[in-house]
Design an enzyme around this catalytic site. Structure first.
Site, mmCIF file in Angstrom:
data_model
loop_
_atom_site.group_PDB
_atom_site.id
_atom_site.type_symbol
_atom_site.label_atom_id
_atom_site.label_comp_id
_atom_site.label_asym_id
_atom_site.label_seq_id
_atom_site.Cartn_x
_atom_site.Cartn_y
_atom_site.Cartn_z
ATOM 1 N N TYR A 23 0.838 -1.177 -0.141
ATOM 2 C CA TYR A 23 -0.014 -0.026 -0.128
ATOM 3 C C TYR A 23 0.867 1.264 -0.084
ATOM 4 O O TYR A 23 0.441 2.105 0.188
ATOM 5 C CB TYR A 23 -1.160 -0.059 1.334
ATOM 6 C CG TYR A 23 -1.899 -1.037 1.113
ATOM 7 C CD1 TYR A 23 -2.860 -1.281 0.099
ATOM 8 C CD2 TYR A 23 -1.951 -2.142 2.006
ATOM 9 C CE1 TYR A 23 -3.857 -2.340 -0.044
ATOM 10 C CE2 TYR A 23 -2.745 -3.256 2.048
ATOM 11 C CZ TYR A 23 -3.770 -3.225 1.028
ATOM 12 O OH TYR A 23 -4.619 -4.165 0.915
ATOM 13 N N ASN A 74 -13.032 4.959 -1.587
ATOM 14 C CA ASN A 74 -12.122 3.575 -1.513
ATOM 15 C C ASN A 74 -12.658 2.943 -0.524
ATOM 16 O O ASN A 74 -12.856 3.137 0.784
ATOM 17 C CB ASN A 74 -10.558 3.975 -1.209
ATOM 18 C CG ASN A 74 -9.778 2.460 -1.227
ATOM 19 O OD1 ASN A 74 -10.324 1.507 -1.274
ATOM 20 N ND2 ASN A 74 -8.443 2.877 -1.017
ATOM 21 N N HIS A 80 -15.615 -5.892 -1.589
ATOM 22 C CA HIS A 80 -15.830 -7.210 -2.040
ATOM 23 C C HIS A 80 -16.885 -7.813 -1.132
ATOM 24 O O HIS A 80 -17.229 -9.102 -1.658
ATOM 25 C CB HIS A 80 -14.518 -8.192 -1.859
ATOM 26 C CG HIS A 80 -13.444 -7.250 -2.189
ATOM 27 N ND1 HIS A 80 -13.116 -6.664 -3.651
ATOM 28 C CD2 HIS A 80 -12.211 -6.552 -1.570
ATOM 29 C CE1 HIS A 80 -11.967 -5.967 -3.461
ATOM 30 N NE2 HIS A 80 -11.417 -6.043 -2.308
ATOM 31 N N ASP A 87 -25.866 -0.428 -2.394
ATOM 32 C CA ASP A 87 -27.191 0.018 -2.402
ATOM 33 C C ASP A 87 -27.081 1.627 -2.277
ATOM 34 O O ASP A 87 -27.818 2.176 -2.789
ATOM 35 C CB ASP A 87 -27.875 -0.640 -1.161
ATOM 36 C CG ASP A 87 -28.288 -1.888 -1.582
ATOM 37 O OD1 ASP A 87 -28.276 -2.436 -2.789
ATOM 38 O OD2 ASP A 87 -29.019 -2.789 -0.857
ATOM 39 N N HIS A 100 -8.920 2.411 -5.941
ATOM 40 C CA HIS A 100 -8.174 1.561 -5.151
ATOM 41 C C HIS A 100 -6.460 1.888 -5.212
ATOM 42 O O HIS A 100 -6.219 2.136 -6.407
ATOM 43 C CB HIS A 100 -8.295 -0.022 -5.265
ATOM 44 C CG HIS A 100 -9.604 -0.251 -5.344
ATOM 45 N ND1 HIS A 100 -10.484 -0.804 -3.850
ATOM 46 C CD2 HIS A 100 -10.841 -0.568 -5.992
ATOM 47 C CE1 HIS A 100 -11.409 -1.015 -4.028
ATOM 48 N NE2 HIS A 100 -11.844 -0.916 -5.415
ATOM 49 N N LEU A 101 -5.893 1.693 -4.196
ATOM 50 C CA LEU A 101 -4.546 1.947 -4.287
ATOM 51 C C LEU A 101 -3.687 1.068 -5.072
ATOM 52 O O LEU A 101 -2.916 0.954 -5.927
ATOM 53 C CB LEU A 101 -3.847 1.948 -3.040
ATOM 54 C CG LEU A 101 -4.249 2.871 -2.127
ATOM 55 C CD1 LEU A 101 -4.214 2.660 -0.385
ATOM 56 C CD2 LEU A 101 -3.787 4.450 -2.146
ATOM 57 N N SER A 102 -4.127 -0.465 -4.816
ATOM 58 C CA SER A 102 -3.588 -1.526 -5.360
ATOM 59 C C SER A 102 -4.316 -1.906 -6.542
ATOM 60 O O SER A 102 -5.567 -1.627 -6.594
ATOM 61 C CB SER A 102 -3.565 -2.770 -4.432
ATOM 62 O OG SER A 102 -4.759 -2.973 -3.807
ATOM 63 N N ARG A 111 -10.491 -10.639 -4.186
ATOM 64 C CA ARG A 111 -10.519 -9.062 -4.381
ATOM 65 C C ARG A 111 -10.895 -8.737 -5.792
ATOM 66 O O ARG A 111 -11.018 -7.487 -5.954
ATOM 67 C CB ARG A 111 -8.839 -8.423 -4.051
ATOM 68 C CG ARG A 111 -8.737 -8.684 -2.677
ATOM 69 C CD ARG A 111 -7.201 -7.979 -2.428
ATOM 70 N NE ARG A 111 -6.509 -8.452 -1.170
ATOM 71 C CZ ARG A 111 -6.883 -8.195 0.137
ATOM 72 N NH1 ARG A 111 -7.782 -6.935 0.344
ATOM 73 N NH2 ARG A 111 -6.282 -8.716 1.119
HETATM 74 O O1 CA2 Z 1 -6.100 -1.365 -2.721
HETATM 75 C C1 CA2 Z 1 -6.955 -0.895 -2.043
HETATM 76 O O2 CA2 Z 1 -6.965 0.482 -2.094
HETATM 77 C C2 CA2 Z 1 -7.940 -1.749 -1.507
HETATM 78 O O3 CA2 Z 1 -9.354 -1.018 -1.176
HETATM 79 C C3 CA2 Z 1 -7.109 -1.762 0.020
HETATM 80 C C4 CA2 Z 1 -8.109 -2.673 0.902
HETATM 81 C C5 CA2 Z 1 -8.252 -3.957 0.557
HETATM 82 O O4 CA2 Z 1 -9.067 -4.809 1.143
HETATM 83 C C6 CA2 Z 1 -9.088 -3.853 -1.013
HETATM 84 O O5 CA2 Z 1 -8.794 -5.095 -1.584
HETATM 85 C C7 CA2 Z 1 -8.189 -2.879 -1.809
HETATM 86 C C8 CA2 Z 1 -7.286 -2.587 2.292
HETATM 87 C C9 CA2 Z 1 -7.040 -1.439 3.086
HETATM 88 C C10 CA2 Z 1 -6.190 -1.740 4.118
HETATM 89 O O6 CA2 Z 1 -5.234 -0.761 4.261
HETATM 90 C C11 CA2 Z 1 -4.295 -1.009 5.117
HETATM 91 C C12 CA2 Z 1 -3.074 -0.060 4.990
HETATM 92 C C13 CA2 Z 1 -1.759 -0.528 5.676
HETATM 93 C C14 CA2 Z 1 -1.798 -1.580 6.157
HETATM 94 C C15 CA2 Z 1 -2.857 -2.409 6.306
HETATM 95 C C16 CA2 Z 1 -4.050 -2.267 5.798
#
Ligand code: CA2
Length: 146
Positions: A23, A74, A80, A87, A100-102, A111
């Site tokens: 992230y 986000n 998911h 809704d 999304h970041l990733s 995902r």
């Molecule tokens: O890629 C993304 O932005 C996500 O929305 C991030 C979510 C993940 O569950 C999605 O599948 C994709 C997770 C956010 C958690 O962020 C963290 C940041 C630092 C350390 C742990 C979790």
């Protein structure tokens, strides 16, 4: 002045502190600062909200329908799983961009499905914090009519 809500879902408050390989190293406060600066340069006011609670995210979406010209959302892990957030997005008139970041499509199978995507104006994933900037650019172009 046009106004946009940046809405961050669960666990995004941990950005920069854990899992930097997935992230990134930039904190949520730093991302928000960068977005506020970028938006101000284009004459757009931003409000930023982060919540770890599904109901608070739903309330923020409902509220945004009364004041915002756009939402960049986000939904984190709720992407998911949450029919309720889907809704809420479907119920409001203001357009929502999912970010999304990733790159969720290049990660675990679970995902790859977003319950939110089909009720959004579009989805941007995989560009780190710049995913939010790309979403903002779309609104800035659209609101400025170019
Ligand atoms: O890629 C993304 O932005 C996500 O929305 C991030 C979510 C993940 O569950 C999605 O599948 C994709 C997770 C956010 C958690 O962020 C963290 C940041 C630092 C350390 C742990 C979790």
């Amino acid at each position: 002045m046009k106004s946009i809500l940046i809405l961050h879902g669960p666990n995004l408050n941990l950005l920069g502190q854990r899992e930097p390989e997935v992230y990134g190293v930039v904190t949520l406060d730093e991302i928000n600062q960068r977005l506020v600066t970028f938006a101000a340069e284009h004459g757009v006011e931003l409000r930023t909200v982060q919540s770890n609670h599904e109901g608070e995210l739903i309330d923020a979406l409902h509220d945004a329908d009364d004041w915002a010209d756009g939402v960049i959302f986000n939904p984190g892990g709720y992407t998911h799983t949450s029919v309720a957030l889907r809704d809420a997005v479907a119920a409001i008139k203001v357009p929502v961009v999912e970010v999304h970041l990733s790159n969720i499509h290049a990660r675990e199978e679970f995902r790859r499905q977003s319950l939110i995507a089909s009720v959004c104006a579009g989805t941007i994933a995989g560009f780190g914090w710049r995913s939010y900037v790309l979403g903002l650019e779309w609104y800035i172009g659209k609101l400025g009519d170019w």
